[in-house]
Scaffold this motif. Structure first.
Motif, PDB file in Angstrom:
ATOM      1  N   LEU A  18       0.903  -1.528   0.048  1.00 13.65           N
ATOM      2  CA  LEU A  18      -0.434  -0.060  -0.368  1.00 13.65           C
ATOM      3  C   LEU A  18       0.641   1.194   0.285  1.00 13.65           C
ATOM      4  O   LEU A  18       1.021   2.377  -0.347  1.00 13.65           O
ATOM      5  N   VAL A  19       2.305   1.311   0.559  1.00 13.47           N
ATOM      6  CA  VAL A  19       2.921   2.056   0.669  1.00 13.47           C
ATOM      7  C   VAL A  19       3.557   2.954  -0.405  1.00 13.47           C
ATOM      8  O   VAL A  19       3.854   3.459  -0.977  1.00 13.47           O
ATOM      9  N   ILE A  20       3.975   1.591  -1.420  1.00  9.54           N
ATOM     10  CA  ILE A  20       4.263   1.784  -2.946  1.00  9.54           C
ATOM     11  C   ILE A  20       3.392   2.172  -3.047  1.00  9.54           C
ATOM     12  O   ILE A  20       3.873   3.323  -4.501  1.00  9.54           O
ATOM     13  N   MET A  21       1.918   1.304  -3.008  1.00  9.13           N
ATOM     14  CA  MET A  21       1.401   2.128  -3.996  1.00  9.13           C
ATOM     15  C   MET A  21       1.181   3.463  -4.627  1.00  9.13           C
ATOM     16  O   MET A  21       0.451   4.364  -5.420  1.00  9.13           O
ATOM     17  N   VAL A  22       0.567   3.863  -3.296  1.00 10.73           N
ATOM     18  CA  VAL A  22       0.594   5.558  -2.708  1.00 10.73           C
ATOM     19  C   VAL A  22       1.685   6.223  -2.891  1.00 10.73           C
ATOM     20  O   VAL A  22       1.542   7.477  -4.236  1.00 10.73           O
ATOM     21  N   LEU A  23       2.611   5.790  -3.089  1.00 15.37           N
ATOM     22  CA  LEU A  23       3.551   6.484  -3.680  1.00 15.37           C
ATOM     23  C   LEU A  23       4.220   6.792  -4.413  1.00 15.37           C
ATOM     24  O   LEU A  23       3.768   8.237  -5.339  1.00 15.37           O
ATOM     25  N   LEU A  24       4.171   5.634  -5.060  1.00 18.62           N
ATOM     26  CA  LEU A  24       4.021   5.695  -6.878  1.00 18.62           C
ATOM     27  C   LEU A  24       2.656   6.456  -7.729  1.00 18.62           C
ATOM     28  O   LEU A  24       3.011   6.765  -8.485  1.00 18.62           O
ATOM     29  N   ASN A  25       1.543   6.348  -7.103  1.00 19.64           N
ATOM     30  CA  ASN A  25       0.408   7.182  -7.693  1.00 19.64           C
ATOM     31  C   ASN A  25       0.633   8.801  -8.066  1.00 19.64           C
ATOM     32  O   ASN A  25       0.268   9.657  -8.110  1.00 19.64           O
ATOM     33  N   LEU A  26       1.351   9.180  -6.229  1.00 21.57           N
ATOM     34  CA  LEU A  26       1.658  10.673  -6.146  1.00 21.57           C
ATOM     35  C   LEU A  26       2.448  10.876  -7.552  1.00 21.57           C
ATOM     36  O   LEU A  26       1.981  12.153  -7.763  1.00 21.57           O
ATOM     37  N   LEU A  49       2.938  -1.418 -12.887  1.00 19.52           N
ATOM     38  CA  LEU A  49       4.035  -1.224 -11.964  1.00 19.52           C
ATOM     39  C   LEU A  49       4.084  -2.261 -10.838  1.00 19.52           C
ATOM     40  O   LEU A  49       4.956  -2.694 -10.687  1.00 19.52           O
ATOM     41  N   VAL A  50       2.964  -2.304  -9.502  1.00 20.04           N
ATOM     42  CA  VAL A  50       3.000  -2.658  -8.837  1.00 20.04           C
ATOM     43  C   VAL A  50       2.249  -4.414  -8.964  1.00 20.04           C
ATOM     44  O   VAL A  50       2.533  -5.049  -7.926  1.00 20.04           O
ATOM     45  N   GLY A  51       1.762  -4.458  -9.778  1.00 18.40           N
ATOM     46  CA  GLY A  51       0.947  -5.971  -9.432  1.00 18.40           C
ATOM     47  C   GLY A  51       2.017  -6.913 -10.439  1.00 18.40           C
ATOM     48  O   GLY A  51       3.287  -7.012 -10.212  1.00 18.40           O
ATOM     49  N   PRO A  52       1.893  -8.343 -10.026  1.00 14.07           N
ATOM     50  CA  PRO A  52       2.432  -9.532 -10.133  1.00 14.07           C
ATOM     51  C   PRO A  52       3.122  -9.142 -11.086  1.00 14.07           C
ATOM     52  O   PRO A  52       3.833 -10.303 -11.101  1.00 14.07           O
ATOM     53  N   LEU A  63      -5.971 -11.502  -3.033  1.00 16.01           N
ATOM     54  CA  LEU A  63      -6.877  -9.905  -2.784  1.00 16.01           C
ATOM     55  C   LEU A  63      -7.161  -9.012  -3.933  1.00 16.01           C
ATOM     56  O   LEU A  63      -7.551  -8.223  -4.447  1.00 16.01           O
ATOM     57  N   ILE A  64      -6.149  -8.803  -4.397  1.00 13.28           N
ATOM     58  CA  ILE A  64      -6.742  -8.352  -6.481  1.00 13.28           C
ATOM     59  C   ILE A  64      -7.422  -8.293  -6.795  1.00 13.28           C
ATOM     60  O   ILE A  64      -8.063  -8.058  -7.200  1.00 13.28           O
ATOM     61  N   ARG A  65      -8.551 -10.137  -6.585  1.00 13.16           N
ATOM     62  CA  ARG A  65     -10.058 -10.138  -6.794  1.00 13.16           C
ATOM     63  C   ARG A  65     -11.165  -9.316  -6.165  1.00 13.16           C
ATOM     64  O   ARG A  65     -12.035  -8.237  -6.776  1.00 13.16           O
ATOM     65  N   GLU A  66     -11.293  -9.360  -5.344  1.00 12.52           N
ATOM     66  CA  GLU A  66     -11.286  -9.027  -4.072  1.00 12.52           C
ATOM     67  C   GLU A  66     -10.761  -7.251  -4.294  1.00 12.52           C
ATOM     68  O   GLU A  66     -12.212  -6.675  -4.395  1.00 12.52           O
ATOM     69  N   LEU A  67     -10.136  -6.630  -4.280  1.00  6.28           N
ATOM     70  CA  LEU A  67      -9.645  -5.376  -4.680  1.00  6.28           C
ATOM     71  C   LEU A  67     -10.212  -4.991  -5.555  1.00  6.28           C
ATOM     72  O   LEU A  67     -11.677  -4.157  -5.731  1.00  6.28           O
ATOM     73  N   GLY A  68     -10.877  -5.404  -7.098  1.00  3.82           N
ATOM     74  CA  GLY A  68     -11.249  -5.428  -8.212  1.00  3.82           C
ATOM     75  C   GLY A  68     -12.727  -5.310  -7.669  1.00  3.82           C
ATOM     76  O   GLY A  68     -13.491  -4.140  -8.378  1.00  3.82           O
ATOM     77  N   GLU A  69     -13.369  -6.095  -7.537  1.00  2.42           N
ATOM     78  CA  GLU A  69     -15.125  -6.174  -7.252  1.00  2.42           C
ATOM     79  C   GLU A  69     -14.701  -5.336  -5.661  1.00  2.42           C
ATOM     80  O   GLU A  69     -15.949  -4.165  -6.395  1.00  2.42           O
ATOM     81  N   LEU A 280     -12.125   5.921  -5.618  1.00  2.00           N
ATOM     82  CA  LEU A 280     -12.239   4.946  -7.222  1.00  2.00           C
ATOM     83  C   LEU A 280     -10.155   5.216  -8.795  1.00  2.00           C
ATOM     84  O   LEU A 280     -10.441   4.333  -9.176  1.00  2.00           O
ATOM     85  N   ALA A 281      -9.426   5.650  -7.429  1.00  2.00           N
ATOM     86  CA  ALA A 281      -8.292   5.517  -7.437  1.00  2.00           C
ATOM     87  C   ALA A 281      -7.984   3.776  -7.721  1.00  2.00           C
ATOM     88  O   ALA A 281      -7.285   3.402  -7.986  1.00  2.00           O
ATOM     89  N   LEU A 282      -8.543   3.204  -6.360  1.00  2.00           N
ATOM     90  CA  LEU A 282      -8.484   1.760  -6.377  1.00  2.00           C
ATOM     91  C   LEU A 282      -8.857   1.135  -7.162  1.00  2.00           C
ATOM     92  O   LEU A 282      -8.624   0.194  -7.460  1.00  2.00           O
ATOM     93  N   PHE A 283     -10.370   1.529  -7.856  1.00  2.00           N
ATOM     94  CA  PHE A 283     -10.907   0.720  -9.187  1.00  2.00           C
ATOM     95  C   PHE A 283      -9.929   0.713 -10.415  1.00  2.00           C
ATOM     96  O   PHE A 283      -9.743  -0.791 -10.843  1.00  2.00           O
ATOM     97  N   PHE A 284      -9.718   1.878 -10.402  1.00  2.00           N
ATOM     98  CA  PHE A 284      -8.304   2.186 -11.720  1.00  2.00           C
ATOM     99  C   PHE A 284      -6.999   1.158 -11.662  1.00  2.00           C
ATOM    100  O   PHE A 284      -6.418   0.624 -12.362  1.00  2.00           O
ATOM    101  N   VAL A 285      -6.816   1.674 -10.404  1.00  2.00           N
ATOM    102  CA  VAL A 285      -5.543   0.486  -9.543  1.00  2.00           C
ATOM    103  C   VAL A 285      -5.959  -0.437 -10.004  1.00  2.00           C
ATOM    104  O   VAL A 285      -4.782  -1.362 -10.363  1.00  2.00           O
ATOM    105  N   ALA A 286      -6.752  -1.051  -9.233  1.00  2.00           N
ATOM    106  CA  ALA A 286      -7.329  -2.651 -10.190  1.00  2.00           C
ATOM    107  C   ALA A 286      -7.431  -3.331 -10.722  1.00  2.00           C
ATOM    108  O   ALA A 286      -6.782  -4.502 -11.336  1.00  2.00           O
ATOM    109  N   VAL A 287      -7.261  -2.054 -11.868  1.00  2.00           N
ATOM    110  CA  VAL A 287      -7.554  -2.633 -13.521  1.00  2.00           C
ATOM    111  C   VAL A 287      -6.043  -3.038 -14.088  1.00  2.00           C
ATOM    112  O   VAL A 287      -5.892  -3.763 -14.696  1.00  2.00           O
ATOM    113  N   GLY A 288      -5.566  -2.008 -13.267  1.00  2.00           N
ATOM    114  CA  GLY A 288      -3.557  -2.598 -13.590  1.00  2.00           C
ATOM    115  C   GLY A 288      -3.142  -3.400 -13.251  1.00  2.00           C
ATOM    116  O   GLY A 288      -2.506  -4.259 -13.752  1.00  2.00           O
ATOM    117  N   LEU A 289      -3.570  -4.392 -11.894  1.00  2.00           N
ATOM    118  CA  LEU A 289      -3.497  -5.597 -11.229  1.00  2.00           C
ATOM    119  C   LEU A 289      -3.777  -6.409 -12.034  1.00  2.00           C
ATOM    120  O   LEU A 289      -2.692  -7.445 -12.130  1.00  2.00           O
TER     121      LEU A 289
END
Length: 412
Positions: A18-26, A49-52, A63-69, A280-289
Motif C-alpha cells: 500500500l505504501v509503495i502503491m500510494v507513493l507511485l500514484n503520487l 507497475l505494482v502488480g504481479p 486480494l487483487i480480485r477482491e480489490l477489483g470487485e 475511484l483510484a483503487l478501481f483503476f489501480v485494480a484494473v492495472g493489477l
C-alpha cells in the motif's frame, strides 16, 4: 508463535504494498498533471507497475480480485452520486437520441464482424455494449480543464455520457439473463422482481425534485454517522440486488443516485469525498493489477490493432451521431474523438460477462487490455484530432470552443 509471525509478516507485506502503491500514484499523478493527462491514467499505470506482472509488490491473486470487485461496487456508487437525472423531457431528447443511435451503429458493426468471426449471440451483445460506452471519468475532467463543460457541444457530450451511464443498468441486467442457460422459475421471478423494482425506483427518483433520507436531520452534523449511512446504502443495495439475482454494481449505482437526489446530498457528498477519491483510484489501480504484461507482449500486435480500430471506428460513429444531431462537421469530428475511447463501464461489463461464463479467460484479458489501453491513449488521440481541426484557428474568446460553435451561440 510461528502463526503470529506469519500473520505479522503478511500484514507488513500488504502495508508495504500500500505504501509503495500510494507513493507511485503520487509520483505518476504529479508527472501526468504536467502533461495535462487524466489522473485515471496514472492509477492504471500504477496498478501495472505494482502488480504481479510488474514489480511484484502486490501478488496475492485473491486480494487483487477482491480489490477489483470492491472497486467496481464503489466506482458505480460514486458515479451514481454524480448522476443528475433530468426531470424535463427537453433535457433528455437529444442526448437520448444520440446514445440510442450510437448503440444501434455499434450493434450493426459488431453484427458484421461477429458473423465473420462466428461469435455467439451473447458475445455479440456484450461487444455491442462495451463499444457503445465511453469514459465519464476521463472526459468530464478533460472538458472542465479546457473550459468546455458549459459550451453547447460540451453539454451535449456530457448529456450523452449521462445517458450511457444510465443505459448500463439494462445492459447489466441483459448480461445476467444471457448468463443463465436455464433459469428456474424462482430465479426468473427474482430477477423479474429486481428489474421491476429498479424501474419503479428510477421512475420515482426522476419524478421527484428531491428525496429525503430517513432521520437525515439527526445525522446532519455527525460526520461519522454520515459516512456509515452512505456506506450502508452502497453495500446494502449492492447486497439486495445480488440477492435478487442482479449485479452488485447495479445496486451500488442506484444507491449513488438516491444519495444524489436526497435532501442530504450536500453534507453526505462532503463526508464521502475522501472515500470517493481513494476508491475511484483503487478501481483503476485494480484494473492495472489485472493486466498481464506477458499477455500484452504475446498479443501486442492484436491488442494494438484493436485499439487503433476502436479509436477510429468509434470516432467515425460518434461523428455521425453528432452530425445527425445538427452539430457542425468540425465539432462533430471533435466530439467523435472525445467519445472514441472505451470506458469504466466497459470494464464492469467485461468482468460481469467473465464471471457469468459468457467469455473465456483469453477474451476477458483481450477485452481488459484493449479497454485499458484505449483509456491510456485517449487524451493523446483527442489532442491529435484537436490540433488537426483547430491548427489554423485564431484565438477564440473561450479556449476549446470551436469557431462554428462560438459563432452559432453568439448569433443565438
Amino acid at each position: 508463535m510461528h502463526l503470529i509471525l506469519a500473520e505479522v509478516a503478511g500484514g507488513l507485506s500488504v502495508l508495504n504494498g500500500l505504501v509503495i502503491m500510494v507513493l507511485l500514484n503520487l509520483l505518476l499523478v504529479l508527472f501526468l498533471r504536467r502533461l495535462n493527462q487524466s489522473y485515471s491514467i496514472a492509477y492504471i499505470l500504477c496498478g501495472i507497475l505494482v502488480g504481479p506482472h510488474g514489480l511484484k509488490v502486490l501478488t496475492n491473486a485473491d486480494l487483487i480480485r477482491e480489490l477489483g470487485e470492491l472497486g467496481v461496487i464503489l466506482l458505480m456508487f460514486f458515479i451514481g452520486t454524480e448522476i443528475r437525472l433530468p426531470i424535463e423531457r427537453r433535457q433528455v431528447g437529444l442526448p437520448l437520441f444520440g446514445m440510442v443511435t450510437q448503440l444501434l451503429l455499434c450493434g450493426v458493426a459488431v453484427a458484421v464482424v461477429g458473423n465473420v468471426l462466428n461469435w455467439t449471440v451473447s458475445v455479440k451483445w456484450l461487444m455491442t455494449f462495451i463499444l457503445s460506452l465511453s469514459s465519464s471519468a476521463i472526459i468530464y475532467p478533460y472538458l472542465t480543464q479546457h473550459n468546455e463543460q458549459t459550451t453547447a457541444l460540451g453539454q451535449l457530450t456530457t448529456g450523452i455520457l449521462l445517458m450511457q451511464d444510465v443505459a448500463a443498468i439494462p445492459m447489466l441486467v441483459t448480461l445476467r439473463l444471457l448468463g443463465q442457460d436455464q433459469l428456474a422459475w424462482p430465479e426468473l421471478a427474482s430477477i423479474g422482481l429486481g428489474v421491476g423494482l429498479t424501474a419503479v425506483l428510477i421512475r420515482e427518483i426522476s419524478r421527484r425534485p428531491q428525496l429525503k433520507l430517513p432521520a437525515a436531520d439527526l445525522i446532519r452534523n455527525d460526520h461519522d454517522l454520515q459516512v456509515f449511512v452512505g456506506m450502508l446504502l452502497c453495500f446494502g443495495m449492492a447486497w439486495i440486488t445480488n440477492w435478487l439475482g442482479l449485479s452488485t454494481a447495479l445496486g451500488a449505482f442506484m444507491a449513488g443516485i438516491i444519495i444524489n437526489r436526497s435532501g442530504s446530498t450536500r453534507w453526505l457528498e462532503r463526508s464521502l469525498l475522501p472515500f470517493r477519491v481513494f476508491f475511484l483510484a483503487l478501481f483503476f489501480v485494480a484494473v492495472g493489477l489485472q493486466i498481464n504484461l506477458a499477455f500484452l507482449r504475446e498479443n501486442g500486435w492484436l491488442i494494438g490493432l484493436l485499439v487503433l480500430i476502436i479509436l477510429l471506428v468509434n470516432s467515425l460513429l460518434n461523428m455521425l451521431v453528432f452530425r445527425a444531431l445538427g452539430v457542425s462537421w468540425r465539432d462533430s469530428v471533435y466530439a467523435g474523438a472525445l467519445l472514441s475511447q472505451l470506458g469504466e463501464f466497459s470494464i464492469v461489463l467485461g468482468l460481469t460477462a467473465y464471471q457469468l461464463g459468457l467469455i473465456d479467460n483469453y477474451l476477458y484479458h483481450i477485452t481488459l487490455s484493449v479497454v485499458a489501453l484505449s483509456m491510456l491513449l485517449t487524451t493523446v488521440w483527442i489532442e491529435i484530432i484537436r490540433g488537426f481541426l483547430f491548427r489554423t484557428r485564431t484565438a477564440s474568446p473561450e479556449r476549446g470552443q470551436s469557431t462554428e460553435m462560438h459563432e452559432r451561440e453568439n448569433s443565438g
